[in-house]
Design a protein around this motif. Structure first.
Motif, PDB file in Angstrom:
ATOM      1  N   VAL A 402       0.847  -1.207   0.000  1.00 50.11           N
ATOM      2  CA  VAL A 402       0.000   0.000   0.000  1.00 50.11           C
ATOM      3  C   VAL A 402       0.877   1.250   0.000  1.00 50.11           C
ATOM      4  N   HIS A 403       1.926   1.246   0.832  1.00 52.92           N
ATOM      5  CA  HIS A 403       2.862   2.365   0.885  1.00 52.92           C
ATOM      6  C   HIS A 403       3.474   2.608  -0.488  1.00 52.92           C
ATOM      7  N   GLN A 404       3.913   1.542  -1.126  1.00 52.95           N
ATOM      8  CA  GLN A 404       4.583   1.667  -2.420  1.00 52.95           C
ATOM      9  C   GLN A 404       3.630   2.157  -3.509  1.00 52.95           C
ATOM     10  N   GLU A 409       3.160   7.880  -6.734  1.00 51.47           N
ATOM     11  CA  GLU A 409       2.729   9.170  -7.273  1.00 51.47           C
ATOM     12  C   GLU A 409       3.891  10.163  -7.352  1.00 51.47           C
ATOM     13  N   GLN A 410       4.932   9.944  -6.561  1.00 57.82           N
ATOM     14  CA  GLN A 410       6.075  10.861  -6.537  1.00 57.82           C
ATOM     15  C   GLN A 410       6.992  10.692  -7.738  1.00 57.82           C
ATOM     16  N   GLY A 411       6.848   9.586  -8.472  1.00 57.27           N
ATOM     17  CA  GLY A 411       7.755   9.334  -9.583  1.00 57.27           C
ATOM     18  C   GLY A 411       8.969   8.528  -9.143  1.00 57.27           C
ATOM     19  N   GLU A 412       9.760   8.087 -10.124  1.00 54.73           N
ATOM     20  CA  GLU A 412      10.815   7.105  -9.867  1.00 54.73           C
ATOM     21  C   GLU A 412      11.853   7.585  -8.859  1.00 54.73           C
ATOM     22  N   TRP A 413      12.266   8.826  -8.949  1.00 50.80           N
ATOM     23  CA  TRP A 413      13.368   9.296  -8.105  1.00 50.80           C
ATOM     24  C   TRP A 413      12.941   9.697  -6.700  1.00 50.80           C
ATOM     25  N   LEU A 414      11.654   9.963  -6.490  1.00 50.46           N
ATOM     26  CA  LEU A 414      11.200  10.445  -5.189  1.00 50.46           C
ATOM     27  C   LEU A 414      10.309   9.452  -4.447  1.00 50.46           C
ATOM     28  N   SER A 415      10.018   8.322  -5.082  1.00 54.61           N
ATOM     29  CA  SER A 415       9.087   7.380  -4.453  1.00 54.61           C
ATOM     30  C   SER A 415       9.751   6.516  -3.396  1.00 54.61           C
ATOM     31  N   ARG A 561       2.136   8.762   1.151  1.00 59.39           N
ATOM     32  CA  ARG A 561       2.154   9.301  -0.211  1.00 59.39           C
ATOM     33  C   ARG A 561       3.437  10.093  -0.481  1.00 59.39           C
ATOM     34  N   ALA A 562       4.037  10.631   0.566  1.00 56.64           N
ATOM     35  CA  ALA A 562       5.239  11.455   0.398  1.00 56.64           C
ATOM     36  C   ALA A 562       6.441  10.644  -0.053  1.00 56.64           C
ATOM     37  N   GLY A 563       6.429   9.324   0.171  1.00 60.92           N
ATOM     38  CA  GLY A 563       7.560   8.504  -0.258  1.00 60.92           C
ATOM     39  C   GLY A 563       8.865   9.010   0.330  1.00 60.92           C
ATOM     40  N   GLY A 564       9.835   9.245  -0.559  1.00 62.54           N
ATOM     41  CA  GLY A 564      11.136   9.734  -0.117  1.00 62.54           C
ATOM     42  C   GLY A 564      11.325  11.218  -0.321  1.00 62.54           C
ATOM     43  N   SER A 565      10.214  11.945  -0.413  1.00 60.26           N
ATOM     44  CA  SER A 565      10.306  13.371  -0.729  1.00 60.26           C
ATOM     45  C   SER A 565      10.525  14.245   0.504  1.00 60.26           C
ATOM     46  N   LYS A 566      10.498  13.638   1.705  1.00 54.14           N
ATOM     47  CA  LYS A 566      10.678  14.430   2.925  1.00 54.14           C
ATOM     48  C   LYS A 566      11.573  13.699   3.913  1.00 54.14           C
TER      49      LYS A 566
END
Length: 603
Positions: A402-404, A409-415, A561-566
């Motif tokens: 579910v997390h993945q 939505e963040q795209g390949e580099w930020l997910s 949803r933020a993935g690796g963006s924060k």
């Protein structure tokens, strides 16, 4: 294709758990010789050369729009390579002893590694750019600035970067380095056979026997594990010696201060945060594992627990197997009870071939959720044997899935989420399932069984994984002083086992070789603290949910949803939590302690 129930019966003593799903990998590619796979390989090779021709030596001349185009093209290259290797890897893990599949993954890795040598320049050149230059680009283009968290993680390795020529050499040599030793480990583990009472098992099947009601059967399984692992310990020692030495060499060249530094940088977590977690858990050993195992010995009528008793069911626990449909219903109902959106996100895993559940000959042991690429979807691997813990494993891996899905939505580099936060959704999924079962418990005995099972899972996730982390720290430190014999490694293993499990556990001959089957030590050095990080974080999160349920679901899904963006500070701030506060870890550990208090009060 063979009926999955046939595979399951072969591997699980003749028991069937219903119609267990298997992967449908056609969403990636329809076959190893699929025209689209060949087209993607050819495109990758051509585009990598074109990319190098367009950008090598020119990154410092790009304006903001040009840098954004360069990053988006690189992201697309990573996506295509990720799709190819995801397909090759998932096929391989389904049947690691299949020579064709092993050759296919090696061939794909070789071709992509050779082609991507042309891309090595990007990281090196990007890290030579001045901070002021990049700040100006980020200010000029918001779409480019969105990539900053990933690019900052890349630049964290700037002080440890080698010459361009050396980095290319390491890139090219990687196929015969750690990845080759990883495959040797996987193939060795998959080929091991354990014979217990005239039945032959793989590592998953024999480990599963350690949680049977019949104590003599558990002992037979443990002793057979010790026999087979001890017989192969020289191979495991060679793999660990080689990988630890390879890591020491690369760390020394990169001037990384400790063996753990690369993992901390990759996780975007401060070393002092990890140290605070480790110290808090070790200090809590007497209050957690030592106390619980003393309680369990009393429940089982034993003076001491032996290794085959540690995960034994309680005497009043029903020795039943849970059908697959019941497991699915249990988990999805718990997810829906928290938020219907969670159940909706989980649904296609069960209906579209995103889960591979049966135990099969040659299948990789354990369980995982693989995100693949953001223009596809995750896949979950299980080895389902119908135990209550298998239901919790389903809840855990489905949480990852579910997390993945949300982070895609963040795209390949930020997910991609740093490992410290990657376990958040999985452990939260387990907690939701456990709380739903606890609420529905019909009597005190059922409640006791559930609480004991949860405490054992938490001890395995927190105490055991921190003990694993300490073992790795000791192993890598000792390897820097010279070659380690199997006995040397076994002594390091036993030192952390005794400290973490406590005086209520008495070890058997051969237990000193049990380090050999832990895959994380081979595949992802120092990964294991992420489990403890995730469990303790989720305990604190769940406490926040109970205190202030209003609006929690939206904040939680936004975090996933933020993935690796924060950074972890920014992700936890909406919940009023801060992992850099040493007292934070005591909150999470306090929940485990509270469960043990409740169990003690039941006696």
């Amino acid at each position: 294709m063979r009926d999955p129930r046939t595979f399951d019966a072969d591997a699980s003593g003749g028991q069937s758990f219903g119609d267990l799903p298997e992967w449908d990998l056609s969403d990636l590619y329809t076959a190893p010789d699929a025209p689209q796979l060949k087209a993607d390989l050819d495109w990758f090779e051509a585009e990598a050369k074109a990319y190098a021709a367009d950008y090598e030596g020119k990154l410092d001349t790009l304006d903001a729009d040009g840098m954004l185009r360069a990053i988006q093209r690189h992201e697309r290259l990573d996506q295509v390579a990720g799709r190819i290797m995801s397909y090759a890897g998932l096929r391989y893990y389904q049947e690691t002893t299949n020579g064709e599949r092993a050759k296919f993954i090696s061939d794909m890795q070789d071709r992509l590694t050779n082609a991507s040598t042309a891309l090595v320049f990007f990281n090196l050149e990007f890290n030579r750019l001045e901070d002021a230059f990049l700040d100006g680009l980020y200010e000029a283009n918001a779409d480019l600035a969105r990539y900053r968290p990933t690019l900052d993680r890349l630049r964290a390795m700037k002080p440890h970067q080698l010459s361009d020529e050396m980095e290319r050499f390491l890139h090219d040599a990687s196929v015969v380095g750690a990845s080759a030793w990883n495959k040797l480990f996987d193939e060795t583990m998959a080929a091991l056979e354990f014979t217990v009472r005239d039945e032959t098992y793989g590592i998953e099947g024999v480990a599963n026997l350690l949680s049977e009601q019949d104590r003599s059967l558990r002992e037979d399984a443990a002793r057979e594990m010790a026999r087979v692992l001890s017989a192969n310990v020289r191979t495991f020692a060679r793999i660990h010696n080689t990988l630890a030495k390879e890591k020491e060499i690369e760390d020394r060249w990169r001037k990384l201060p400790t063996p753990q530094s690369a993992r901390h940088l990759a996780n975007h977590v401060e070393p002092e945060v990890v140290q605070a977690l480790r110290d808090a858990v070790v200090a809590a050993y007497p209050r957690l594992s030592h106390r619980y195992y003393a309680l369990k010995a009393k429940w089982l009528g034993l003076d001491k627990l032996r290794p085959w008793d540690r995960n034994a069911p309680l005497p009043m626990e029903e020795d039943r197997r849970i059908q697959w449909d019941e497991a699915v219903e249990t988990v999805t109902t718990a997810y829906a009870g928290f938020d219907p959106r969670m159940a909706e996100l989980a649904e296609p895993f069960f209906t579209k071939g995103w889960i591979d559940a049966p135990v099969k000959p040659g299948k990789a042991p354990g369980a995982f959720a693989h995100p693949t690429v953001t223009d596809a979807h995750p896949y979950v691997m299980l080895n389902y044997l119908g135990k209550p813990r298998d239901v919790m494993t389903l809840a855990h891996e489905l949480g990852h899935g579910v997390h993945q899905v949300l982070a895609a939505e963040q795209g390949e580099w930020l997910s991609s989420t740093p490992l410290t936060l990657a376990e958040t959704a999985s452990v939260f999924g387990e907690m939701l399932t456990f709380r739903a079962l606890l609420k529905a418990a019909p009597d005190q005995n059922a409640r006791k069984v559930l609480l004991a099972g949860k405490v054992e899972d938490m001890i395995n996730t927190v105490v055991r994984q921190i003990a694993f982390y300490d073992f790795e720290c000791k192993l890598h430190a000792a390897r820097r002083e010279g070659e380690l014999t199997p006995d040397d490694i076994g002594a390091l293993w036993m030192s952390v086992q005794a400290e973490s499990l406590g005086p209520a556990v008495e070890f058997m001959e051969g237990f000193e070789s049990f380090w050999g089957y832990i895959p994380h030590f081979v595949h992802s050095p120092f990964y294991v603290y992420a489990y403890a990080f995730g469990d303790s974080l989720v305990n604190a999160l769940y406490a926040a949910y109970e205190e202030t349920p209003e609006g929690f679901q939206d904040k939680y899904l936004d975090m996933l949803r933020a993935g690796g963006s924060k950074h972890h500070k920014d992700l936890l701030a909406p919940f009023g939590l801060d992992a850099s506060d040493p007292a934070f870890w005591d909150k999470g550990l306090g929940m485990i302690e509270g469960f043990i208090d409740e169990l003690e009060a039941m006696d």
